[in-house]
Design a protein around this motif. Structure first.
Motif: not given
Length: 219
Positions: A61-66, A72-74, A82-83, A97-101
């Motif tokens: 919630p609030v802000l998703d992990g992506i 934090l790492a984009g 590191k995520v 999408e998280a990997l791209r982020a």
């Protein structure tokens, strides 16, 4: 004695978050410095606590992990963290999408604890963690999305051998597997990987996989 790897655990389910923290904190070389239940808190805590690795759930919630990972790492983040994404969905679109982020890798929540601990230690060193089987399936499923609208092999500054290594990386092979395929030493493979990342201005193997598919170097 080397200082322990500082870890921030972010998952919206208390039971899972507590379980992850317990497993991590039991290791002499790892230390949980904080826990949180949403991506916004993850960003705030990471900036305050400066962990070496954030163990990040995707759906929160609030802000998703992506989005939290991107903050934090984009690209363009002044002090990237590191995520390591932890998810129940090994073929979930959100993982890609998280990997791209900017995530450095991912592990599954139902993986053995040793896999999680290996992931944290691997990511903390600056390397990427991509399970070969999951990578092949993940990239295969979303190949249409990441296939390029621009670029071909002729547009890259890589030598034919470096292109060959890059294609094998994109196919999910480890350094030792690439060495066996090409009949060269693992040390030579490491040298090729370093050259590829340097020439293409890529951070790690995750970005190399995405680059290869975006530029049509693999099918």
């Amino acid at each position: 004695m080397t200082d322990p790897i500082r870890v921030l655990v972010c998952d919206d389910q208390l039971l899972i978050r507590t379980g992850l923290s317990t497993i991590i904190d039991a290791q002499p070389d790892l230390e949980v410095v904080g826990e949180c239940a949403d991506g916004r808190a993850a960003v705030d805590l990471a900036r305050a606590l400066r962990p070496h690795v954030v163990v990040m759930d995707v759906r929160m919630p609030v802000l998703d992990g992506i989005e939290a990972t991107r903050l934090l790492a984009g690209a363009g983040v002044e002090h990237p963290v590191k995520v390591l994404v932890v998810t129940t969905f090994n073929l979930d679109e959100y993982v890609y999408e998280a990997l791209r982020a900017g995530a450095s890798g991912f592990v599954l929540k139902d993986a053995p604890p040793d896999r999680l601990l290996l992931g944290i230690r691997t990511v903390a060193t600056g390397a990427a963690l991509l399970d070969p089987d999951v990578t092949r399936r993940l990239v295969g499923r979303y190949a249409a999305r990441i296939r390029p609208v621009r670029g071909t092999a002729h547009d890259t500054p890589l030598t034919p051998r470096e292109l060959e290594v890059l294609r094998l990386i994109a196919d999910g092979l480890s350094n030792s597997e690439i060495a066996a395929v090409l009949t060269i030493s693992p040390e030579t493979v490491k040298t090729f990987v370093s050259r590829i990342l340097g020439k293409l201005d890529l951070r790690d193997r995750v970005q190399a996989v995405v680059f290869a598919y975006r530029h049509g170097l693999v099918t």
